[in-house]
Design an enzyme around this catalytic site. Structure first.
Site, PDB file in Angstrom:
ATOM      1  N   HIS A  71       0.854  -1.191   0.000  1.00 52.85           N
ATOM      2  CA  HIS A  71       0.000   0.000   0.000  1.00 52.85           C
ATOM      3  C   HIS A  71       0.886   1.237   0.000  1.00 52.85           C
ATOM      4  O   HIS A  71       1.935   1.262   0.629  1.00 52.85           O
ATOM      5  CB  HIS A  71      -0.902   0.039   1.248  1.00 52.85           C
ATOM      6  CG  HIS A  71      -2.055   0.959   1.091  1.00 52.85           C
ATOM      7  ND1 HIS A  71      -1.961   2.310   1.336  1.00 52.85           N
ATOM      8  CD2 HIS A  71      -3.307   0.735   0.651  1.00 52.85           C
ATOM      9  CE1 HIS A  71      -3.127   2.873   1.084  1.00 52.85           C
ATOM     10  NE2 HIS A  71      -3.962   1.943   0.665  1.00 52.85           N
TER      11      HIS A  71
ATOM     12  N   ASP B 121      -7.934  -5.106  -0.133  1.00 56.45           N
ATOM     13  CA  ASP B 121      -8.413  -6.008  -1.190  1.00 56.45           C
ATOM     14  C   ASP B 121      -8.062  -7.465  -0.955  1.00 56.45           C
ATOM     15  O   ASP B 121      -8.543  -8.335  -1.704  1.00 56.45           O
ATOM     16  CB  ASP B 121      -7.836  -5.556  -2.543  1.00 56.45           C
ATOM     17  CG  ASP B 121      -8.390  -4.204  -2.959  1.00 56.45           C
ATOM     18  OD1 ASP B 121      -7.604  -3.292  -3.247  1.00 56.45           O
ATOM     19  OD2 ASP B 121      -9.623  -4.065  -2.950  1.00 56.45           O
TER      20      ASP B 121
HETATM   21  C1  SDX Z   1      -6.089   0.091  -3.098  1.00 54.48           C
HETATM   22  O1  SDX Z   1      -4.257   4.560  -2.240  1.00 54.48           O
HETATM   23  C2  SDX Z   1      -5.193   3.988  -1.623  1.00 54.48           C
HETATM   24  O2  SDX Z   1      -5.595   4.391  -0.560  1.00 54.48           O
HETATM   25  C3  SDX Z   1      -5.808   2.799  -2.377  1.00 54.48           C
HETATM   26  C4  SDX Z   1      -6.840   1.992  -1.625  1.00 54.48           C
HETATM   27  C5  SDX Z   1      -8.110   2.764  -1.367  1.00 54.48           C
HETATM   28  O3  SDX Z   1      -8.819   2.449  -0.410  1.00 54.48           O
HETATM   29  O4  SDX Z   1      -8.429   3.638  -2.239  1.00 54.48           O
HETATM   30  O5  SDX Z   1      -6.308   1.574  -0.366  1.00 54.48           O
HETATM   31  C6  SDX Z   1      -7.243   0.754  -2.411  1.00 54.48           C
HETATM   32  O6  SDX Z   1      -5.824   0.415  -4.234  1.00 54.48           O
HETATM   33  C7  SDX Z   1      -5.261  -0.908  -2.347  1.00 54.48           C
HETATM   34  C8  SDX Z   1      -4.059  -1.464  -3.191  1.00 54.48           C
HETATM   35  C9  SDX Z   1      -4.579  -2.584  -4.097  1.00 54.48           C
HETATM   36  N1  SDX Z   1      -3.518  -2.989  -5.039  1.00 54.48           N
HETATM   37  C10 SDX Z   1      -2.888  -4.171  -4.922  1.00 54.48           C
HETATM   38  O7  SDX Z   1      -3.069  -4.971  -4.000  1.00 54.48           O
HETATM   39  C11 SDX Z   1      -1.914  -4.466  -6.062  1.00 54.48           C
HETATM   40  C12 SDX Z   1      -0.597  -5.028  -5.504  1.00 54.48           C
HETATM   41  N2  SDX Z   1       0.104  -3.947  -4.792  1.00 54.48           N
HETATM   42  C13 SDX Z   1       0.965  -3.123  -5.507  1.00 54.48           C
HETATM   43  O8  SDX Z   1       0.997  -3.088  -6.863  1.00 54.48           O
HETATM   44  C14 SDX Z   1       1.545  -1.932  -4.747  1.00 54.48           C
HETATM   45  O9  SDX Z   1       1.854  -2.352  -3.488  1.00 54.48           O
HETATM   46  C15 SDX Z   1       0.680  -0.689  -4.691  1.00 54.48           C
HETATM   47  C16 SDX Z   1       0.258  -0.251  -6.042  1.00 54.48           C
HETATM   48  C17 SDX Z   1      -0.516  -0.921  -3.828  1.00 54.48           C
HETATM   49  C18 SDX Z   1       1.526   0.418  -4.038  1.00 54.48           C
HETATM   50  O10 SDX Z   1       2.552   0.683  -4.914  1.00 54.48           O
HETATM   51  P1  SDX Z   1       3.675   1.788  -4.580  1.00 54.48           P
HETATM   52  O11 SDX Z   1       3.377   2.497  -3.311  1.00 54.48           O
HETATM   53  O12 SDX Z   1       3.853   2.617  -5.815  1.00 54.48           O
HETATM   54  O13 SDX Z   1       4.927   0.921  -4.312  1.00 54.48           O
HETATM   55  P2  SDX Z   1       5.929   0.405  -5.442  1.00 54.48           P
HETATM   56  O14 SDX Z   1       5.135  -0.140  -6.595  1.00 54.48           O
HETATM   57  O15 SDX Z   1       6.903   1.491  -5.708  1.00 54.48           O
HETATM   58  O16 SDX Z   1       6.637  -0.828  -4.695  1.00 54.48           O
HETATM   59  C19 SDX Z   1       7.725  -0.610  -3.794  1.00 54.48           C
HETATM   60  C20 SDX Z   1       8.493  -1.920  -3.822  1.00 54.48           C
HETATM   61  C21 SDX Z   1       8.910  -2.339  -5.231  1.00 54.48           C
HETATM   62  O17 SDX Z   1      10.045  -3.159  -5.113  1.00 54.48           O
HETATM   63  P3  SDX Z   1      11.516  -2.457  -5.358  1.00 54.48           P
HETATM   64  O18 SDX Z   1      11.463  -1.820  -6.731  1.00 54.48           O
HETATM   65  O19 SDX Z   1      11.689  -1.470  -4.236  1.00 54.48           O
HETATM   66  O20 SDX Z   1      12.494  -3.644  -5.282  1.00 54.48           O
HETATM   67  O21 SDX Z   1       7.667  -2.978  -3.328  1.00 54.48           O
HETATM   68  C22 SDX Z   1       7.452  -3.922  -4.385  1.00 54.48           C
HETATM   69  C23 SDX Z   1       7.763  -3.236  -5.673  1.00 54.48           C
HETATM   70  O22 SDX Z   1       8.171  -4.167  -6.671  1.00 54.48           O
HETATM   71  N3  SDX Z   1       6.034  -4.308  -4.297  1.00 54.48           N
HETATM   72  C24 SDX Z   1       5.579  -5.548  -4.455  1.00 54.48           C
HETATM   73  C25 SDX Z   1       4.199  -5.461  -4.243  1.00 54.48           C
HETATM   74  N4  SDX Z   1       3.860  -4.195  -3.975  1.00 54.48           N
HETATM   75  C26 SDX Z   1       5.009  -3.478  -4.011  1.00 54.48           C
HETATM   76  N5  SDX Z   1       6.211  -6.716  -4.757  1.00 54.48           N
HETATM   77  C27 SDX Z   1       5.404  -7.799  -4.866  1.00 54.48           C
HETATM   78  N6  SDX Z   1       4.068  -7.814  -4.653  1.00 54.48           N
HETATM   79  C28 SDX Z   1       3.435  -6.653  -4.358  1.00 54.48           C
HETATM   80  N7  SDX Z   1       2.124  -6.647  -4.167  1.00 54.48           N
END
Ligand code: SDX
Length: 428
Positions: A307, A364
């Protein structure tokens, strides 16, 4: 004494006021940045460090896992309020009195008819259409049947638009699902409560008497509350920026639905169940999927994990996980994907990759397990998220317009070609 931030560029110093929120958050006010520095701007992809507005609606503390709607904790609201009360609280800022809630409910019911011609638009979609695409289109189409734009300077006009969309949106969502199932469209029953009526519109059968199930409706009500607002998330920011051009409320909401559809945002609840199903079909090999999630060369992500704001735990996920266990128990449902989800979370929460990146189950991760237990089709999960988020989108749009926020127009740093002379095609 108000705080000041000092920026130094090429030996020149610039001072900017720091604003402090009611929960002691600090924000550097850079409204004058380009003017005083001769055009210097900031860069912040995904706005990870940038506040777009000051808002009094929802407070999150990502480190402490705090979520409050207008100062009330999500735990108390999920436990003690109902969804219509929370709609009123988010939009108008206070919990309603019994009279206010009764009038709100009555005004919404009076608007719960949807123009019959809307059915012709719905009929134009193939059954294979994703419900989020249909719902975004139908929400936009509502404008044609309610052409008067919202006069934001008139509380009465604003209230009228708000009760209209709160009334019609659940009808459109239910119709979207029933169309896919080749069921006759149901108008519901105004003698029922808001959430109970939604469930009836979704699940009633033309040849059976609808029997409400308290366990199901209580679970649905709680889920909608937990999804109702979340400050400046992707879809809410979309609703705000579309509304900032003075586009209407329905047009702004239609854009928000499209933003929510994305699998990185609200579409994650559908992606989680699809992921859990894939793991189950793959023999429950969670280790394989944890490894895939950690593999930078593999685009696979652990859906429902991570998140932008919560870096310890998502308080909503905690409540939903507990509710999932209760609902499945009460309904006597054994769903193997719940065990897979719990197993996956247990392994991930101990794995250095996830711990180091502060990745935890988000809203989620478990919600789809309850939706499934309630008989909701997987491709309707994000529609359920939109039904919950509707009051939050409305509240944020209303706040943005009442505060007369300027049109949203971010800047950029250009990295393309410098000036070059046009070449006729014969010379290319
Ligand atoms: C919602 O914003 C809100 O408030 C949203 C929400 C709401 O109520 O409106 O809470 C609802 O959208 C919840 C999130 C639902 N999405 C998912 O579950 C999809 C999986 N999660 C991700 O794609 C990710 O965690 C996000 C999109 C939720 C957050 O992404 P960020 O903050 O941009 O973080 P990032 O993509 O820059 O990741 C940071 C690191 C990366 O690794 P490095 O490059 O540092 O090595 O963490 C890794 C990412 O690759 N990473 C994950 C991961 N999420 C982040 N690796 C594996 N699995 C994951 N789920």
């Amino acid at each position: 004494m108000s705080k000041i931030a000092t920026l130094e560029i090429d030996g020149n110093k610039y001072e900017f006021p720091i604003i402090e929120g009611t929960e002691n958050e600090l924000g550097i006010d850079i409204k004058t940045l380009r003017a005083v520095t001769g055009g210097v701007t900031t860069i912040d992809p995904g706005y990870k460090n940038t506040g777009s507005c000051e808002s009094a609606i929802t407070f999150l503390d990502g480190e402490k896992g705090i979520l409050r709607y207008r100062g009330y904790s999500i735990e108390e609201l999920a436990d003690k309020a109902d969804f219509l009360e929370v709609c009123y609280l988010l939009i108008f800022g206070e919990l309603p009195t019994a009279e206010q809630l009764e009038k709100f409910d009555k005004d919404i019911k009076e608007e719960s008819q949807v123009d019959e011609d809307m059915k012709k638009i719905l009929d134009g979609f193939p059954k294979s259409a994703h419900p989020m695409g249909v719902l975004s289109s139908l929400t936009s189409a509502l404008i044609a049947f309610n052409p008067g734009s919202v006069d934001v300077d008139s509380e009465e006009a604003m209230y009228g638009a708000i009760v209209k969309i709160l009334a019609k949106f659940p009808v459109l969502a239910a119709w979207t699902m029933r169309k896919k199932k080749s069921l006759p469209l149901d108008y519901g029953d105004n003698s029922l409560g808001y959430v109970e009526n939604l469930h009836k519109m979704m699940f009633s059968r033309p040849n059976q008497t609808y029997e409400a199930n308290k366990i199901v409706n209580d679970a649905l009500d709680k889920l909608l509350i937990l999804h109702a607002d979340h400050e400046q998330n992707c879809s809410t920011s979309t609703v705000r920026i579309v509304g900032s051009s003075h586009a209407g409320l329905f047009a702004s909401l239609s854009a928000g639905i499209s933003a929510l559809w994305g699998p990185l945002h609200g579409g994650a609840n559908q992606a989680v169940i699809e992921m859990l199903e894939a793991i189950r079909e793959d023999g429950g090999d969670t280790a394989k999927y944890i490894a895939k999630a950690k593999d930078k060369n593999d685009p696979f992500r652990l859906m429902g994990f991570g998140h932008r704001v919560y870096k310890n735990f998502d308080p909503r996920a905690k409540i939903i996980k507990k509710s999932a266990e209760e609902v499945l128990g009460d309904l006597g449902i054994e769903d193997p994907v719940l065990d897979i989800a719990k197993g996956l979370a247990e392994v991930a929460l101990k794995d250095e990759y996830f711990v180091q990146r502060k990745l935890y189950p988000n809203v989620d991760f478990y919600s789809g397990i309850i939706y499934r237990a309630l008989g909701i089709p997987t491709d309707m999960f994000t529609v359920m998220f939109a039904l919950g988020r509707l009051p939050g989108w409305i509240a944020q749009w209303r706040e943005m317009r009442l505060r007369k926020e300027p049109i949203g127009r971010p800047r950029q740093i250009y990295i393309g070609e410098n000036y070059r002379v046009f070449k006729p095609i014969s010379e290319r």
